[in-house]
Design a protein around this motif. Structure first.
Motif, PDB file in Angstrom:
ATOM      1  N   ASP A 207       0.580  31.014 -33.097  1.00 21.68           N
ATOM      2  CA  ASP A 207      -0.457  30.589 -32.146  1.00 21.68           C
ATOM      3  C   ASP A 207      -0.470  29.082 -31.894  1.00 21.68           C
ATOM      4  O   ASP A 207      -0.703  28.634 -30.778  1.00 21.68           O
ATOM      5  CB  ASP A 207      -1.844  31.005 -32.665  1.00 21.68           C
ATOM      6  CG  ASP A 207      -2.153  32.454 -32.356  1.00 21.68           C
ATOM      7  OD1 ASP A 207      -3.139  32.971 -32.905  1.00 21.68           O
ATOM      8  OD2 ASP A 207      -1.409  33.066 -31.561  1.00 21.68           O
ATOM      9  N   SER A 208      -0.225  28.289 -32.932  1.00 23.53           N
ATOM     10  CA  SER A 208      -0.363  26.841 -32.779  1.00 23.53           C
ATOM     11  C   SER A 208       0.826  26.185 -32.098  1.00 23.53           C
ATOM     12  O   SER A 208       0.771  25.021 -31.711  1.00 23.53           O
ATOM     13  CB  SER A 208      -0.579  26.185 -34.146  1.00 23.53           C
ATOM     14  OG  SER A 208       0.505  26.539 -34.996  1.00 23.53           O
TER      15      SER A 208
ATOM     16  N   GLY B 215      -1.181  30.573 -28.733  1.00 18.65           N
ATOM     17  CA  GLY B 215      -2.516  31.095 -28.980  1.00 18.65           C
ATOM     18  C   GLY B 215      -3.352  31.158 -27.714  1.00 18.65           C
ATOM     19  O   GLY B 215      -4.086  32.114 -27.477  1.00 18.65           O
TER      20      GLY B 215
ATOM     21  N   GLN C  67      -4.902  34.418 -26.049  1.00 12.68           N
ATOM     22  CA  GLN C  67      -6.358  34.464 -25.831  1.00 12.68           C
ATOM     23  C   GLN C  67      -6.664  34.856 -24.386  1.00 12.68           C
ATOM     24  O   GLN C  67      -7.514  35.708 -24.125  1.00 12.68           O
ATOM     25  CB  GLN C  67      -6.952  33.083 -26.161  1.00 12.68           C
ATOM     26  CG  GLN C  67      -8.450  32.976 -26.000  1.00 12.68           C
ATOM     27  CD  GLN C  67      -9.214  33.749 -27.051  1.00 12.68           C
ATOM     28  OE1 GLN C  67      -8.639  34.434 -27.897  1.00 12.68           O
ATOM     29  NE2 GLN C  67     -10.517  33.676 -26.986  1.00 12.68           N
TER      30      GLN C  67
END
Lengths: 99, 367, 455
Positions: free
Chosen positions: C369-370, C382, C386
Motif C-alpha cells: 500500500d505505501s 493504497g 482505497q
C-alpha cells in the motif's frame, strides 16, 4: 559526485552552460539531462515533497525530467540538446516559486 | 425483469442522484437509470466552479440555497468533495465589462449576496498574480470550487446507502404514461412501473420530454477544457469573465484548470472531443491574465456534453402535459453549483407538487 | 491523380520501411518522429557530434543499424522528414505537431502509425530516487550519449534486454554490479530448448554465459524489496530464490520488465483497440495487414504489440503495401510469398522470449500500500485500492477520476500496467475488464507558452 559517467565519445566541442549558477563545460551533442547528471544528482525537486528527481526513462516518456531555465522557460531535459549559455535551475520544482 | 417503484429517475448526474437521496429520506422507493456511470457526463467533467456570482437573477434564490447545502455535504454524503470557499473573481477586461459587473453587484445586493467591486489598483494589490490587462473585477467571497468527479458518485453512494436502487450502464429507451402511471423500458429489457417520473437526463432532457410531446429546443455544446501540470499554489480564487469565454482555477495540488470556447460532439454516441486549437487560444488568454502560467505545461484537454436552453437557464418544474412528470435538465453550462438544491427541488415537487423556492421562471413551456 | 497526403509517425524500423516502400511507389509521405535522430529506440542514431562506429554501439546488430541509417538518409533526400517533432493530437484527418517551439497542424489523407514502444516497469520502494532508470533509458544513455548511467550498476527485471544491456555496458567498460531477474531458474530451463532453436536465442544465451564468466553476479527468481539511498541510489535489497534477504551496493538501478506499445494516437484517432490475451497487451484492431478500423489509419511495428524490430520492418512494408492497394496503386511486397510465414516464425521466437522472461504479474498486483505507483502525481498503491474499495469500481478511467492515478504528465504510461494489475487482483476481475487509460490530447505535455497560438 554525479549520477552519469562519460565512457565514450568525449572528443567533442565544449559548450558552456550554467547549473544553479555554476559554470559547467558540457559537450556539443549532450542532452540537457546528460549535462546536468554529469554534474550532479538531481534535475529537479518533486513538487509533492518527496525529494529530488533525476528523470527515469531518458527517452521522453516518463515526463520526470522537466527542468526550468533561469528565465522561466521549461523543457524536457532528456530530449533537449545543450546550447551555449543555457542557465538551468535544479533546486526547485517546475516553476519559479516555492509554495 | 420487472420493477415497481414510486419514483423512476432518468439520468444519474448530480441532479438525479441528489434527488434520489432526498426522496429516500421522504420514504419513497426510488430507482435511478443511468446510461453510463453516475456522474460520467457533464456532472463529472465540468470546471468545478461553485458560484452564485454572475447568475441570471432567477437563479439566485436557488443558488443561495444550494450554497447552504454545499456546506453540509460532509454530513449529507460523507465527503466535502474538496469544496473550498476561496472566492470567485469576475474580471473585466473593458469598461463595458466593468459596467456589467457593476450592474450585477446591484442585483446581488437585492438578493443579499455579498459582492465587492475592485478597481485596477485594488485588484492588483489584492491579487498580485493577475496580469496588467485586467481593468477591474467583482469579487464574491462566498463562492469557491470543488472536485466535480467526486460529487455525483458521492451522492450516488449516499442514495444507495439510504435504500435507492441505482442501475448503471442501463439507459432508458422509452417511457409511456397512462392512467395507471409510467411504464419505462430500459436497454436491458427491464420494464419499470412507477407513479412518478423524473427527467434529469441533462443534455438528453429534450429527448425524454419529447416522449411526452413536450418539445423544447436544447442545444448541445461542449465546453473546452484543459489542465496544466501542478505548480506551486498561488491562485486561491476561482476566476471567470463576463460572457464565460474564459475561466481558470488552481487546485490545491497546483494544477491550473482552464476553460474557454467549445469542442465538438456526437450526442448520439455520447462522445465529445475537445479541440486543440480552441485550447491554444484559451491558453494565450491564460498567460495574459495569469502571467505565472507561462511556466506551466498543458498536459491534457477534455470536454463534456452540456445541454443549453435558448435563454441559458435550465428547465425545472412539473410537466405541463403529464401529471407526476418532473423535469430538471438543461443547465446550460452552469449547473454544478445548483446540483444539490435541484435534488431538494425534485423531491419537493414529487412529494408536494409544488416548490418553496421560486421556480416559475424555469417552467418548461416558457418558450 | 491528386497527390495523396500521407503522414508516417515514427522513424524507427517500421516507419522507415513504410516510407521507403511508399517513396518507391511514387508517393511522397511526410515522416515525423519526436526524437532528434531516426532509428527508433534499438537503432537510435547518435547525435552527429558523436563519432563511435556502429560496431561499438550496436554490437552484433551493427549491420542492421547501418541499414536503418542508410534508409533514413535516402528517405530524407526525397521527402519532408521532421525529426524532433512530436505528434500531440489528432482530430479527424488533422494531425497536430509540436516542434519544440510551437504547435502546428498537417492535414492528411492517410496515416501510418509506427509509434514504437516504451519500458514496462514495476514500482518498488525507492524507485523514484535519482539513479533509478529504465532499460530503454540505459540503452539511450550509452548509445546516444556515450554515458553509463552509474558507476556500479545493478540490472533488475524480466526482459531479454536486461542481460543484453548489461553485456553492452560490460563491453563498454562500465561496472556492472549484477543482474537480478525475477524469472525462476525452472522457467528459464523450460524455455531454453526453444530459445536455442533461433540464432538470436543462441546469441542471447552466449551473452549470459560471457557475463557469468566475467564474474558478474546473476540471480534468478528474486523478489526485489526496496531501493535504498537518501538523495540517490545507494543499494538494492532483495530476496533471493531461497528467500534470503540480500543487499547489493550500487549507485544505479536499471529496471525493465518488457515493453508496452505506444498506441495513444491510434486510441485518440478513434481506432478500436482490443485486448490480446496471449501477450496481455492492448492492441490496435487490425486486419493482419496493417489496416485499422478507420479506413485512413494504418499501424505497424512495436506500436501495435511488441514483436521486435525484424517484425516491425516487415509490418512497415506491409502497412505501406496495404495503403497502396487501398489507393488502387499496383503493389507487391518485396518478398510476397513468405511474408506472413516470416512474421509467424518471428512470433515463435517472441513467444519463447516471453516464456524465458515472463512478466511477474503478482509482483505488480501485490505491491505494498505505501509504495508509490504514480510518480507524476505521487499516488500510492493504497490510494488506488482505497478508491476502488470505496466506489466498488475497477474500470481504470473511473479509478483515475477518483484518486488521480494516471492524471499526471505521462498520462499513465509508466503507472498504467501496475495500476491495472492492482485493480485486477483486488476486484478479482480481468485485465481486459479493467481497461486502459483513455488517450487525451496533447498526448505528451507542451509548455503553455509554446502551446498558445501566436498572433
Amino acid at each position: 559526485m554525479s549520477l552519469l559517467k562519460r565512457i565514450a565519445d568525449t572528443d567533442r566541442p565544449k559548450v558552456t552552460i550554467f547549473i544553479d549558477g555554476v559554470e559547467i563545460q558540457a559537450l556539443l551533442g549532450d542532452t540537457v539531462l546528460t549535462a546536468i547528471l554529469l554534474h550532479g544528482k538531481r534535475v529537479r525537486v518533486s513538487e509533492f515533497g518527496d525529494g529530488p528527481r533525476a528523470g527515469f526513462c531518458l527517452m521522453g516518456v516518463c515526463q520526470d525530467c522537466w527542468v526550468r531555465s533561469h528565465n522561466g522557460k521549461i523543457f524536457q531535459a532528456c530530449t533537449t540538446p545543450v546550447e551555449e549559455g543555457m542557465s538551468l535551475v535544479t533546486t526547485i520544482g517546475n516553476s519559479s516559486n516555492e509554495s | 425483469m420487472k420493477l415497481n417503484i414510486d419514483v423512476a429517475i432518468i439520468g444519474g448526474g448530480t441532479a438525479g442522484v441528489a434527488g434520489a437521496l432526498d426522496l429516500r429520506k421522504q420514504g419513497l422507493t426510488v430507482a435511478v437509470f443511468e446510461r453510463h456511470k453516475i456522474g460520467s457526463q457533464a456532472s463529472g467533467v465540468n470546471y468545478g466552479g461553485v458560484r452564485q456570482q454572475g447568475r441570471n437573477s432567477d437563479e439566485l434564490p436557488l443558488s443561495k440555497r444550494s450554497r447552504e447545502i454545499w456546506e453540509q455535504l460532509p454530513n449529507l454524503i460523507g465527503s466535502n468533495c474538496d469544496f473550498e470557499s476561496t472566492g470567485h473573481l469576475k474580471l473585466a477586461r473593458s469598461e463595458k465589462e466593468m459596467e456589467d459587473l457593476e450592474q450585477f453587484s446591484k442585483l446581488a445586493a437585492k438578493h443579499k449576496l455579498e459582492i465587492e467591486l475592485l478597481d485596477h489598483r485594488s485588484l492588483r494589490d489584492r491579487f498580485p498574480v493577475l496580469g496588467e490587462s485586467v481593468i477591474g473585477a467583482s469579487y464574491c467571497p462566498s463562492d469557491g470550487k470543488a472536485n466535480p468527479r467526486l460529487v455525483a458518485p458521492a451522492f450516488g453512494r449516499a442514495a444507495i446507502k439510504a435504500g435507492a436502487l441505482i442501475f448503471e450502464k442501463e439507459g432508458v429507451t422509452n417511457a409511456l404514461h397512462s392512467s395507471t402511471g409510467f411504464v419505462i423500458e430500459t436497454e436491458k429489457g427491464r420494464k419499470v412501473y412507477s407513479r412518478v417520473l423524473v427527467n434529469s437526463s441533462g443534455a438528453w432532457g429534450d429527448t425524454v420530454a419529447g416522449w411526452f410531446d413536450e418539445h423544447v429546443v436544447l442545444e448541445v455544446k461542449n465546453p473546452n477544457m484543459f489542465v496544466t501540470a501542478p505548480m506551486p499554489y498561488r491562485l486561491k480564487v476561482n476566476i471567470g469573465v463576463p460572457g464565460a469565454d474564459f475561466y481558470v482555477r488552481q487546485t490545491d495540488r497546483g494544477n491550473l484548470i482552464c476553460g474557454g470556447g467549445f469542442g465538438i460532439s456526437d450526442r448520439q454516441a455520447s462522445l465529445s472531443r475537445p479541440k486543440l486549437d480552441v485550447a491554444q487560444e484559451t491558453s494565450a488568454r491564460l498567460i495574459d491574465i495569469i502571467p505565472f502560467a507561462s511556466e506551466s505545461m498543458v498536459i491534457r484537454t477534455w470536454t463534456g456534453i452540456e445541454g443549453f436552453m435558448p435563454d441559458s437557464i435550465p428547465v425545472i418544474g412539473m410537466s405541463e402535459k403529464i401529471p407526476e412528470l418532473v423535469h430538471a435538465f438543461g443547465f446550460s453550462g452552469h449547473g454544478f453549483q445548483l446540483g444539490p438544491v435541484v435534488g431538494e427541488i425534485i423531491s419537493e415537487l414529487v412529494t408536494k407538487g409544488s416548490c418553496s423556492l421560486p421556480i416559475k421562471p424555469f417552467n418548461i413551456n416558457r418558450f | 491523380m491528386k497527390a495523396e497526403r500521407v503522414i508516417i509517425v515514427g522513424a524507427g524500423p517500421a516507419g522507415l520501411s513504410a516510407a521507403l516502400k511508399l517513396i518507391r511507389s511514387g508517393i511522397r509521405p511526410t515522416l515525423v518522429d519526436e526524437a532528434a535522430e531516426s532509428g527508433g529506440q534499438i537503432f537510435r542514431r547518435q547525435p552527429k557530434e558523436f563519432k563511435r562506429s556502429p560496431q561499438v554501439i550496436y554490437g552484433f546488430d551493427a549491420k542492421s543499424a547501418i541499414e536503418e541509417h542508410r534508409k533514413f538518409d535516402e528517405i530524407a533526400k526525397n521527402i519532408d522528414t521532421r525529426l524532433g517533432t512530436m505528434v500531440c493530437g489528432i482530430e479527424n484527418q488533422r494531425l497536430y505537431l509540436f516542434n519544440g517551439a510551437e504547435v502546428d497542424f498537417l492535414d492528411f489523407d492517410r496515416l501510418i502509425l509506427a509509434t514504437g514502444a516504451f519500458d514496462t516497469v514495476i514500482p518498488l520502494p525507492g524507485w523514484t530516487l535519482p539513479g533509478v532508470f529504465t532499460l530503454g533509458g540505459a540503452q539511450v544513455s550509452l548509445k546516444t550519449q556515450g554515458c553509463a548511467v552509474g558507476r556500479r550498476i545493478v540490472f533488475l527485471g524480466a526482459s531479454p534486454l536486461l542481460p543484453y544491456t548489461a553485456f553492452q555496458y560490460c563491453m563498454a567498460g562500465a561496472e556492472v554490479g549484477g543482474i537480478l531477474e525475477t524469472t525462476s531458474l525452472s522457467s528459464k530451463l523450460a524455455a531454453l530448448p526453444e530459445m536455442l532453436k533461433h540464432s538470436k536465442g543462441r546469441k542471447g544465451v552466449s551473452m549470459v554465459a560471457k557475463l557469468v564468466l566475467k564474474g558478474i553476479p546473476l540471480r534468478l527468481g528474486v523478489k526485489p524489496l526496496r531501493i535504498e539511498g537518501n538523495k540517490s541510489v545507494k543499494s538494492i535489497v532483495f530476496l533471493d530464490s531461497r528467500g534470503r534477504e540480500n543487499c547489493w551496493d550500487c549507485d544505479a538501478v536499471i529496471m525493465g520488465y518488457g515493453f508496452k506499445s505506444e498506441n495513444q494516437l491510434a486510441d485518440l484517432a478513434g481506432c478500436r483497440l482490443y485486448f490480446e490475451a496471449q501477450t496481455n497487451e492492448w492492441r490496435v484492431e487490425n486486419d493482419g495487414e496493417g489496416r485499422t478500423t478507420l479506413p485512413y489509419v494504418y499501424v505497424a511495428g512495436d506500436g501495435n504489440g511488441v514483436k521486435g524490430w525484424e517484425s516491425a520492418r516487415i509490418e512497415g512494408e506491409l502497412a505501406a503495401n496495404s495503403l497502396l492497394k487501398d489507393l488502387n496503386l499496383v503493389s507487391k511486397m518485396s518478398e510476397e510469398i513468405g511474408v506472413k510465414n516470416k512474421l509467424k516464425k518471428l512470433s515463435f521466437f517472441r513467444k519463447a522470449l516471453d516464456r524465458a522472461f515472463p512478466y511477474p504479474h503478482h509482483l505488480a498486483a501485490e505491491i505494498e500500500d505505501s509504495t508509490i505507483v504514480c510518480r507524476c502525481e505521487l499516488i500510492s498503491a493504497g490510494e488506488i485500492r482505497q478508491a476502488s474499495k470505496v466506489s466498488g469500481e475497477f474500470e481504470i478511467n473511473r479509478i483515475k477520476s477518483f484518486c488521480r492515478v494516471g492524471m499526471g504528465r505521462c498520462q499513465g504510461r509508466i503507472c498504467g500496467s501496475t495500476t491495472a494489475e492492482i485493480l485486477r487482483l483486488l476486484q478479482g476481475t480481468s485485465l481486459e475488464a479493467v481497461g486502459h487509460f483513455r488517450a487525451q490530447s496533447p498526448v505528451k505535455p507542451i509548455p503553455t507558452q509554446n502551446f498558445r497560438i501566436f498572433e
